[in-house]
Design a protein around this motif. Sequence first.
Motif, PDB file in Angstrom:
ATOM      1  N   CYS A  86       0.840  -1.198   0.000  1.00  0.00           N
ATOM      2  CA  CYS A  86       0.000   0.000   0.000  1.00  0.00           C
ATOM      3  C   CYS A  86       0.873   1.245   0.000  1.00  0.00           C
ATOM      4  O   CYS A  86       1.711   1.431   0.887  1.00  0.00           O
ATOM      5  CB  CYS A  86      -0.907  -0.017   1.228  1.00  0.00           C
ATOM      6  SG  CYS A  86      -1.962   1.443   1.361  1.00  0.00           S
ATOM      7  N   THR A  88      -0.261   4.387   0.114  1.00  0.00           N
ATOM      8  CA  THR A  88      -0.947   5.538   0.701  1.00  0.00           C
ATOM      9  C   THR A  88      -0.017   6.262   1.667  1.00  0.00           C
ATOM     10  O   THR A  88       0.625   5.644   2.511  1.00  0.00           O
ATOM     11  CB  THR A  88      -2.206   5.084   1.455  1.00  0.00           C
ATOM     12  OG1 THR A  88      -3.071   4.396   0.559  1.00  0.00           O
ATOM     13  CG2 THR A  88      -2.942   6.282   2.037  1.00  0.00           C
ATOM     14  N   THR A 109      -2.935   1.611  -5.292  1.00  0.00           N
ATOM     15  CA  THR A 109      -2.451   2.874  -4.723  1.00  0.00           C
ATOM     16  C   THR A 109      -1.242   3.437  -5.452  1.00  0.00           C
ATOM     17  O   THR A 109      -0.749   4.513  -5.087  1.00  0.00           O
ATOM     18  CB  THR A 109      -2.104   2.685  -3.235  1.00  0.00           C
ATOM     19  OG1 THR A 109      -1.230   1.553  -3.094  1.00  0.00           O
ATOM     20  CG2 THR A 109      -3.364   2.446  -2.412  1.00  0.00           C
ATOM     21  N   LEU A 112      -1.131   7.095  -6.593  1.00  0.00           N
ATOM     22  CA  LEU A 112      -1.020   8.164  -5.599  1.00  0.00           C
ATOM     23  C   LEU A 112       0.373   8.796  -5.591  1.00  0.00           C
ATOM     24  O   LEU A 112       0.573   9.855  -5.004  1.00  0.00           O
ATOM     25  CB  LEU A 112      -1.327   7.626  -4.194  1.00  0.00           C
ATOM     26  CG  LEU A 112      -2.732   7.068  -3.966  1.00  0.00           C
ATOM     27  CD1 LEU A 112      -2.828   6.507  -2.547  1.00  0.00           C
ATOM     28  CD2 LEU A 112      -3.792   8.137  -4.191  1.00  0.00           C
TER      29      LEU A 112
END
Length: 206
Positions: A86, A88, A109, A112
């Motif tokens: 992940c 994030t 993700t 991002l």
Amino acid sequence: MHDVVHDVAIFIGSKEKHCSLRSLEASPMDSSSKDSSRSCNRMSIDISIKNARLSVGKDYLNLRLLMILNSADSKSCEGFDADVICFTGMEKLNVLYLSSINIRSFPQTLDLLKQLATLHLEYCKVEDISVVGELTCLEILCVQHCGNIKELPAHIGRLNHLRVLELHSCKNLERIFVCVVSSLVGLEELKIIKWFDKWETEGNRS
């Protein structure tokens, strides 16, 4: 020296704050580990054990360079789920280096990482790299020995800041549309090494 190699060399020899984690399991980190991770700007992670997990969130806000690799043979990560990685909270990441990761698609993700400038993939099982087209600040894309990639997707043509595109020994690469490469207005260096001679124009698209 290629920029991505230069970045990794700096990472290895750097005296700056960095963490080297042989494995990152799904269990929560203790408080001392969290305090250390918050100050890391460079990190390497070996996911060669089962149930490895990289859940970044607020604990890795200062990361600039991240290496995720599998030091064992690829079978040790058979079926490894992309979603256990992940990104994030890693909006400041500049360099991402993935090696021998047995995933078929990127984590959701990935898009991002709006400040990501360098993405290096080698010996990965990924099949579709379309999401890379969302990384609008990307300057260097290096893909080596990724045998499941069959086409350079149209989304790559969105990378207006891309300066270097390298496709090395991707043995099943079947098509690169000229219009995709011509859309890369900032491209300075294009390297396509081994197993490719199938350039196609837009009119050939099936």
